[in-house]
Design a protein around this motif. Structure first.
Motif, PDB file in Angstrom:
ATOM      1  N   UNK A   1       0.857  -1.182   0.000  1.00 16.04           N
ATOM      2  CA  UNK A   1       0.000   0.000   0.000  1.00 16.04           C
ATOM      3  C   UNK A   1       0.898   1.238   0.000  1.00 16.04           C
ATOM      4  N   UNK A   2       0.509   2.215  -0.831  1.00 10.94           N
ATOM      5  CA  UNK A   2       1.357   3.405  -0.973  1.00 10.94           C
ATOM      6  C   UNK A   2       1.495   4.156   0.347  1.00 10.94           C
ATOM      7  N   UNK A   3       0.518   4.018   1.240  1.00 12.31           N
ATOM      8  CA  UNK A   3       0.613   4.770   2.496  1.00 12.31           C
ATOM      9  C   UNK A   3       1.495   4.091   3.543  1.00 12.31           C
ATOM     10  N   UNK A   4       2.206   3.023   3.145  1.00 15.10           N
ATOM     11  CA  UNK A   4       3.244   2.477   4.023  1.00 15.10           C
ATOM     12  C   UNK A   4       4.625   2.949   3.584  1.00 15.10           C
ATOM     13  N   UNK A   5       4.657   3.817   2.571  1.00 15.92           N
ATOM     14  CA  UNK A   5       5.937   4.328   2.069  1.00 15.92           C
ATOM     15  C   UNK A   5       6.091   5.791   2.470  1.00 15.92           C
ATOM     16  N   UNK A   6       7.305   6.269   2.435  1.00 16.40           N
ATOM     17  CA  UNK A   6       7.503   7.718   2.549  1.00 16.40           C
ATOM     18  C   UNK A   6       8.345   8.176   1.359  1.00 16.40           C
TER      19      UNK A   6
ATOM     20  N   UNK B   1       4.326  11.094   3.626  1.00 14.12           N
ATOM     21  CA  UNK B   1       3.825   9.770   3.339  1.00 14.12           C
ATOM     22  C   UNK B   1       3.620   9.669   1.828  1.00 14.12           C
ATOM     23  N   UNK B   2       3.831   8.459   1.285  1.00  9.73           N
ATOM     24  CA  UNK B   2       3.824   8.285  -0.170  1.00  9.73           C
ATOM     25  C   UNK B   2       2.596   8.821  -0.863  1.00  9.73           C
ATOM     26  N   UNK B   3       1.431   8.732  -0.218  1.00  6.60           N
ATOM     27  CA  UNK B   3       0.193   9.163  -0.877  1.00  6.60           C
ATOM     28  C   UNK B   3      -0.101  10.637  -0.659  1.00  6.60           C
TER      29      UNK B   3
ATOM     30  N   UNK C   1      12.919  17.311   7.895  1.00 10.79           N
ATOM     31  CA  UNK C   1      11.630  17.757   8.431  1.00 10.79           C
ATOM     32  C   UNK C   1      10.573  16.765   7.946  1.00 10.79           C
ATOM     33  N   UNK C   2       9.868  16.188   8.901  1.00 10.94           N
ATOM     34  CA  UNK C   2       8.944  15.102   8.591  1.00 10.94           C
ATOM     35  C   UNK C   2       7.514  15.585   8.794  1.00 10.94           C
ATOM     36  N   UNK C   3       6.688  15.297   7.819  1.00 13.18           N
ATOM     37  CA  UNK C   3       5.273  15.642   7.966  1.00 13.18           C
ATOM     38  C   UNK C   3       4.662  14.825   9.096  1.00 13.18           C
ATOM     39  N   UNK C   4       3.648  15.406   9.738  1.00 13.40           N
ATOM     40  CA  UNK C   4       3.013  14.759  10.892  1.00 13.40           C
ATOM     41  C   UNK C   4       2.540  13.337  10.569  1.00 13.40           C
ATOM     42  N   UNK C   5       1.965  13.170   9.385  1.00 12.14           N
ATOM     43  CA  UNK C   5       1.440  11.844   9.043  1.00 12.14           C
ATOM     44  C   UNK C   5       2.566  10.858   8.795  1.00 12.14           C
ATOM     45  N   UNK C   6       3.616  11.316   8.131  1.00 11.45           N
ATOM     46  CA  UNK C   6       4.759  10.433   7.880  1.00 11.45           C
ATOM     47  C   UNK C   6       5.440  10.078   9.190  1.00 11.45           C
ATOM     48  N   UNK C   7       5.447  11.017  10.122  1.00 15.54           N
ATOM     49  CA  UNK C   7       6.108  10.786  11.410  1.00 15.54           C
ATOM     50  C   UNK C   7       5.345   9.779  12.254  1.00 15.54           C
ATOM     51  N   UNK C   8       4.107   9.523  11.888  1.00 16.56           N
ATOM     52  CA  UNK C   8       3.276   8.592  12.655  1.00 16.56           C
ATOM     53  C   UNK C   8       3.447   7.148  12.182  1.00 16.56           C
TER      54      UNK C   8
ATOM     55  N   UNK D   1      11.191   5.494  12.816  1.00 15.51           N
ATOM     56  CA  UNK D   1      11.715   6.725  13.396  1.00 15.51           C
ATOM     57  C   UNK D   1      12.347   6.412  14.746  1.00 15.51           C
ATOM     58  N   UNK D   2      13.235   7.269  15.158  1.00 12.77           N
ATOM     59  CA  UNK D   2      14.020   7.103  16.391  1.00 12.77           C
ATOM     60  C   UNK D   2      15.036   5.968  16.225  1.00 12.77           C
ATOM     61  N   UNK D   3      14.541   4.746  16.026  1.00 18.08           N
ATOM     62  CA  UNK D   3      15.467   3.614  15.982  1.00 18.08           C
ATOM     63  C   UNK D   3      16.449   3.750  14.818  1.00 18.08           C
ATOM     64  N   UNK D   4      15.927   4.120  13.607  1.00 18.28           N
ATOM     65  CA  UNK D   4      16.773   4.134  12.417  1.00 18.28           C
ATOM     66  C   UNK D   4      17.164   5.549  11.978  1.00 18.28           C
ATOM     67  N   UNK D   5      16.382   6.524  12.413  1.00 18.82           N
ATOM     68  CA  UNK D   5      16.647   7.904  12.023  1.00 18.82           C
ATOM     69  C   UNK D   5      16.101   8.788  13.136  1.00 18.82           C
ATOM     70  N   UNK D   6      16.990   9.430  13.848  1.00 24.41           N
ATOM     71  CA  UNK D   6      16.531  10.109  15.059  1.00 24.41           C
ATOM     72  C   UNK D   6      16.664  11.628  15.005  1.00 24.41           C
TER      73      UNK D   6
END
Length: 569
Positions: free
Chosen positions: A273-278, A301-303, A350-357, A377-382
């Motif tokens: 699903x495109x909304x699992x991508x960024x 987010x991808x979409x 800078x990450x959009x709120x939806x992508x950050x979720x 997020x945090x674990x791989x890119x903080x």
RNA sequence: CGGUGAUUAGCGCAGCUUGGUAGCGCACUUGGUUUGGGUCCAAGGGGUCGCAAGUUCGAAUCUUGCAUCACCGACCA
């Protein structure tokens, strides 16, 4: 007016250059003619409508306490240098020289001229507040003029400006202008909405646009389906998704995605699903002390779609928004544009709120043709910050807290604005306050696209036969349409009598005295949108009646000749 | 600004491939006809074929350049 003295200029066929319905009908009904790209001559019928719109705007501005003035269209360039807009305004500002090689501009707006005027004329707080307006031709050298007078280069605009000592006073006038605008669009008979608008680079606290709803509109408006909330999509806030971000479930893993360029291709290639991508966009940041422009990564987010206005407002991002070049992308991410991602990326992120979720998302791996799955997020890119940088989409929760977002198209016909002190400060527009000290004025400005309203009204009011003018702006209130006047003395007599009576009563009536067949006359009047046809024929004269036809409802009825005048009371 | 397409009578278009100095419909003029929903018939007027240069005996047609107009885009991750 008799058609025999009138420039009717209707066309049977639609000129090929007209794309939208209002432009087609304005040409066919003989309202305007094109002179050059974005430049139009207003023919008699069009000018009648334009003047009616103008008069409604004028009356309501006067009722709101504004004074009408008229400023020159040609303005000396030094005013623009003083305000700083000589450099900022760009190629939309048409610059020219007079015979002495002195530089001038054609006014696209009049903040400079009016601020200068008020700076010279006012000296005391006792003269405030003051509102001035004009209805005047503007020139903006648009990149792409289109849709006839909807986006012309030369157009008629009402621009008003208010001057205040204090912000509270500006807010009061702003509200009264808001109310005046509502009265104007109510009187014009248009389906419109005031919407929250971006305040632009000028800043300020409040701005509203007035939009006429129409599919051909150039702006997207976000509405709530459960409240009065409405905002230009440039402005509508995309609120953060509810709840906590889910915990990571997967390990970060590389996946090859050769020749995948776009996010859609990526989603279908990996069958996710495109909304699992960024997606990661690299843009130019603000110039630093060394004179370099760093690159800033914006992550969505991808979409979702980037909202450029929101991005420009970020302090880290250069305005106007500029995308990084291929060289900058290569230097920052060491890959092509399709494979950028936040993991290990060495720049401001800078990450959009939806992508950050998102958790366990898919993103570029900063290596050509390689992506990561299971990124978190945090674990791989903080090292990142979160902001609202996307356009709202249908179904998003409304930022007002009630209902969900619905998106419709609108034509911007008005824009009101709390300017603040930007121009007053630049042009030294100040008065003495109660304490005898110089105080810079606070300004508001309020625009209405008078000529654009004509096109917008047609977009909203037409059928397959032509224009259906709202009563307040129809070029004529009625038309006298005699059947075979040349053959019937009775018809002619009745038509002439009615014409005389209506004229004397000050009714705007078009008397079709052409020697044409009835069908031709009907077709022309319906195309032009005359609200009421007075049809005079032998058929009804024995009973001393004529026929009425209502353009809006299509209803036909008979009326006694001596009752016709009562229609217009 | 980038891309695409167009430019022939006031408007809408054909002709161009395969060069031989232009045609249709609407509109316009005249005469007739018709007359409660864009009548019909006949006869007319109107075009440096966007501009410039080139090829050719000859260019609307082929070549090159320019201009204008329209549409799409200006999100590419």
């Amino acid at each position: 007016m008799r058609t025999s003295q009138y420039l009717l200029s209707t066309l049977k066929e639609t000129p090929a250059s007209a794309e939208v319905i209002s432009h087609q009908l304005m040409l066919r009904a003989g309202l305007v003619r094109n002179l050059a790209s974005g430049l139009y001559t207003w023919l008699p019928t069009g000018l009648r409508v334009l003047k009616k719109v103008e008069n409604i705007v004028r009356e309501e501005m006067q009722r709101a306490g504004a004074n009408e003035i008229l400023m020159p269209m040609v303005q000396p360039s030094d005013l623009w240098e003083e305000s700083g807009r000589w450099d900022d305004y760009g190629p939309e500002l048409l610059r020219l020289h007079d015979r002495h090689q002195r530089p001038f501009v054609l006014g696209p707006t009049h903040e400079e001229v009016i601020t200068k005027l008020v700076a010279n004329e006012l000296s005391s707080y006792k003269q405030l507040p003051l509102s001035l307006f004009q209805i005047q031709t503007k020139f903006r050298d648009e990149i792409r003029p289109r849709f006839g007078v909807m986006r012309g280069r030369e157009f008629l605009m009402k621009d008003a400006y208010s001057f205040h000592l204090a912000h509270e006073c500006l807010e009061k006038t702003y509200q009264s202008m808001f109310d005046a605008y509502c009265r104007i669009f109510d009187r014009l008979g248009l389906d419109y909405r005031p919407v929250l608008a971006d305040t632009g680079s000028i800043g300020g606290d409040a701005s509203h646009e007035f939009h006429v709803l129409a599919d051909s509109g150039e702006d997207d408006i976000a509405f709530s389906d459960a409240s009065d909330f409405a905002a230009n999509i440039e402005k509508a806030e995309a609120i953060a998704p509810a709840g906590e971000r889910a915990q990571p479930k997967h390990e970060l893993a590389k996946v090859a995605a050769p020749n995948v360029k776009t996010i859609d291709e990526l989603a279908s290639y990996l069958n996710v699903d495109i909304n699992t991508t960024v997606k990661t966009l690299l843009v130019c940041g603000v110039e630093n002390e060394q004179g370099d422009t760093p690159v800033v990564a914006l992550i969505l987010r991808g979409d979702h779609q980037l909202n450029e206005i929101k991005a420009e407002h970020l302090p880290q991002v250069a305005s106007p928004l500029t995308f990084a070049t291929d060289e900058q992308i290569r230097a920052t991410a060491n890959c092509n544009a399709g494979s950028i991602g936040p993991v290990g990326l060495n720049c401001e992120i800078i990450v959009d709120r939806s992508a950050a979720h998102l958790s366990d998302f898919i993103c570029g791996a900063n290596e050509d043709d390689v992506h990561f799955t299971g990124a978190n997020w945090q674990r791989d890119s903080s090292k990142f910050s979160v902001a609202d940088i996307r356009n709202v989409v249908e179904g998003d929760p409304s930022p007002c807290g009630q209902g969900n977002i619905v998106i419709k198209r609108g034509i911007e016909v008005g824009h009101i604005f709390q300017l603040g002190t930007k121009y007053a400060q630049a042009m030294n527009c100040a008065v003495l306050n109660e304490g005898g000290k110089n105080q810079t004025l606070t300004m508001g400005c309020y625009g209405i696209g008078v000529s654009r309203i004509v096109a917008a009204a047609i977009e909203q009011n037409h059928d397959k036969y032509g224009i259906k003018w709202p009563k307040a702006i129809a070029p004529f209130q009625a038309a006298i349409v005699p059947m075979n006047m040349a053959k019937s003395a009775r018809v002619k007599e009745t038509a002439e009598l009615l014409y005389k009576q209506l004229n004397e009563a000050g009714i705007e009536v078009l008397f079709d005295d052409r020697k044409e067949r009835p069908g031709v006359m009907f077709a022309d009047h319906e195309l032009m949108g005359t609200p009421l046809l007075l049809i005079i024929g032998e058929r009804n004269l024995d009973a001393q009646q004529i026929e009425l036809k209502n353009r809006i409802t299509g209803e036909k009825s008979l009326i006694a000749i001596d009752q016709v005048m009562s229609l217009f009371n």
